[in-house]
Enzyme design. Structure first.
Site, mmCIF file in Angstrom:
data_model
loop_
_atom_site.group_PDB
_atom_site.id
_atom_site.type_symbol
_atom_site.label_atom_id
_atom_site.label_comp_id
_atom_site.label_asym_id
_atom_site.label_seq_id
_atom_site.Cartn_x
_atom_site.Cartn_y
_atom_site.Cartn_z
ATOM 1 N N SER A 166 0.828 -1.200 0.000
ATOM 2 C CA SER A 166 0.000 0.000 0.000
ATOM 3 C C SER A 166 0.873 1.266 0.000
ATOM 4 O O SER A 166 1.672 1.454 -0.902
ATOM 5 C CB SER A 166 -0.961 -0.036 1.185
ATOM 6 O OG SER A 166 -1.945 0.966 1.082
ATOM 7 N N ASP A 391 -7.663 -5.797 -6.411
ATOM 8 C CA ASP A 391 -7.558 -4.650 -5.505
ATOM 9 C C ASP A 391 -7.947 -3.381 -6.244
ATOM 10 O O ASP A 391 -7.587 -3.196 -7.411
ATOM 11 C CB ASP A 391 -6.118 -4.539 -4.994
ATOM 12 C CG ASP A 391 -5.886 -3.294 -4.161
ATOM 13 O OD1 ASP A 391 -6.810 -2.864 -3.451
ATOM 14 O OD2 ASP A 391 -4.775 -2.745 -4.226
ATOM 15 N N HIS A 443 -5.836 -6.358 -1.977
ATOM 16 C CA HIS A 443 -4.787 -5.455 -1.500
ATOM 17 C C HIS A 443 -3.811 -6.170 -0.579
ATOM 18 O O HIS A 443 -2.615 -5.912 -0.614
ATOM 19 C CB HIS A 443 -5.474 -4.311 -0.755
ATOM 20 C CG HIS A 443 -4.612 -3.107 -0.538
ATOM 21 N ND1 HIS A 443 -4.099 -2.347 -1.564
ATOM 22 C CD2 HIS A 443 -4.181 -2.509 0.619
ATOM 23 C CE1 HIS A 443 -3.404 -1.334 -1.072
ATOM 24 N NE2 HIS A 443 -3.429 -1.419 0.244
#
Length: 466
Positions: A166, A391, A443
């Protein structure tokens, strides 16, 4: 004479200097015997910042296996999420017990989970200053790493890798560059880096998610046709001709706002399109809008207006959970007084939350993309960019465009890779940089596809075929 004996013992048994005061000797909820040592304590960052770390030695061969640093993103979210729900050796259960993770990355490496920056999780600033920036975070993390190797000098001879996901797309490259460019880098043996579902370019991430949304059926032909007509040159929809990230056409701006709302603000799980949208007890629509969603479409007038209007309210919201997630099991476990005592958390340290709104609200973003960092890094050490392909926070297409636009020489054409007899995703290899997708993962790749994630990181670190 005793010098010779000491040298002999050192050569035979190695140097064991790990800090006994940080060793975890009795971890509540752990109902099975572990065959590795684990530690929890503090590392000192910039200006005395105290960064909490949790270190798990390899269950295979800790003296020889590489050391891997893991960082979750946010900015402002805790790496205990990585430890207890993704790639750590024990995973949290609803009843407060820890179950064994057969696909933990510590089956092949030693792993440091670092809570950074200060004010995230159990990390703190003695002066209660939670404001920070990209460069300050990389400096503080670098100093914390130096402190780690002072505490654990026996691991300085092991290969070292930096990994994260991320906003780790910013944390990882900036830290890696700082290590390599510092002539006094305390001989940290950096051998490579890996970024999972990382924020590598704001513009490419924003542009690509509109394509992703349409081709995954999230909006129909009317909206798509309007977007292409008003946002793309000559009505041609491709990565070069469309500008969804910084539009000026009023109709384009309106269309992008509609598309953005469908993707991020109507109940879909932004971290996994096909996953359930979980809700913690205090989560709300506005709160969801300003966690990881806050780094998307930052140039959009609606986004700017809402952020300026509501950012002062972030700290009044009771839930720190990112959208469609529920961290209550972790929060209950880590705030248990017995657990805090077992992992050496002082009484004055704040309660654990998965993300810090104080950090997020005061965070200074200094980079629009990581192009220069990647060009420097790939001329010195190998890298891996990997993405779960469902994601929507940091989608695979944006990172693929980012890697392709670096201009690196391709050394292996795009192909499928397998985990057992199943297609695990796709891989394309460039000169010193691997681009990998993980089929069906969101993710948090190690959480969604633990077996494939372990094979992937093993292949990268140990230079095996994907």
């Amino acid at each position: 004479m005793w010098h010779s004996a000491l040298l002999f013992l050192t050569l035979v048994f190695g140097v064991q200097c790990a800090p006994k005061e940080d060793e975890i000797t009795d971890l509540p909820g752990l109902n099975y015997a572990v065959n590795f040592k684990h530690y929890s304590g503090y590392l000192e960052g910039w200006r005395g910042k105290q960064l909490h770390y949790w270190f798990v030695e390899s269950s295979r061969n800790p003296s020889e296996d590489p050391v891997v640093l893991w960082m979750n993103g946010g900015p402002g979210c805790s790496s205990m999420d990585g430890l207890l729900t993704e790639l750590g050796p024990y995973l949290i259960s609803a009843d407060g017990t820890l179950k064994k993770n057969d696909f933990s990355w510590n089956t092949v490496t030693n792993v440091i989970f670092l809570e950074a920056p200060a004010c995230v999780g159990f990390s703190y600033d003695p002066h209660d200053n939670c404001t920070t920036s990209d460069d300050e975070v990389s400096l503080s993390n670098y100093m914390a790493l130096q402190d780690f190797f002072r505490k654990f000098p026996e691991f300085k001879k092991n290969d070292f890798y930096i990994t994260g996901e991320s906003y780790g797309g910013i944390y990882v490259p900036t830290l890696a560059v700082r290590i390599l460019q510092d002539e006094d880098n305390a001989n940290i043996p950096l051998k490579g880096f890996a970024v999972g579902n990382g924020l590598s370019s704001y513009k490419l991430n924003d542009n690509s998610i509109v394509f992703f949304g349409y081709y995954h059926g999230l909006y129909g032909d009317n909206l798509w046709s309007s977007l292409v007509h008003h946002c793309c040159e000559n009505d041609r929809a491709n990565s070069d001709s469309c500008n969804f990230a910084t539009p000026t056409n009023p109709i384009c701006i309106k269309g992008v706002a509609i598309a953005m709302d469908i993707v991020y603000n109507e109940g879909l799980n932004m971290y996994n399109l096909y996953g359930k949208c979980l809700h913690s007890s205090n989560s709300g629509k506005m709160k969801r809008y300003f966690t990881d969603v806050g780094h998307l479409f930052r140039s959009q007038p609606k986004q700017k207006e809402l952020f300026e209007k509501f950012k002062h309210r972030l700290m009044s919201l009771k839930s720190s959970d990112p959208p469609c997630t529920d961290s209550r099991d972790m929060q209950n476990y880590l705030n248990n007084p017995e657990v805090r005592a077992s992992i050496h958390i002082p009484g004055h340290v704040q309660e654990w939350e998965i993300c810090s709104d104080r950090v997020y609200a005061g965070y200074q973003r200094q980079y629009e993309n990581m192009v220069e960092q990647y060009k420097y890094l790939t001329s010195h050490v190998p890298g891996l960019v990997y993405n779960g392909d469902v994601d929507m926070a940091c989608n695979f297409l944006g990172d693929e465009w980012f890697v392709e636009q670096l201009g690196l020489k391709a050394v292996e054409r795009r192909r499928m890779w397998h985990d057992g007899d199943q297609v695990a995703g796709f891989v394309k290899r460039f000169d010193n940089l691997d681009l990998v997708t993980i089929r069906g993962a969101g993710h948090m790749v190690p959480q969604d596809k633990p077996s494939a994630a372990l094979k992937m990181i093993t292949s990268f670190i140990f230079k095996k075929k994907y």
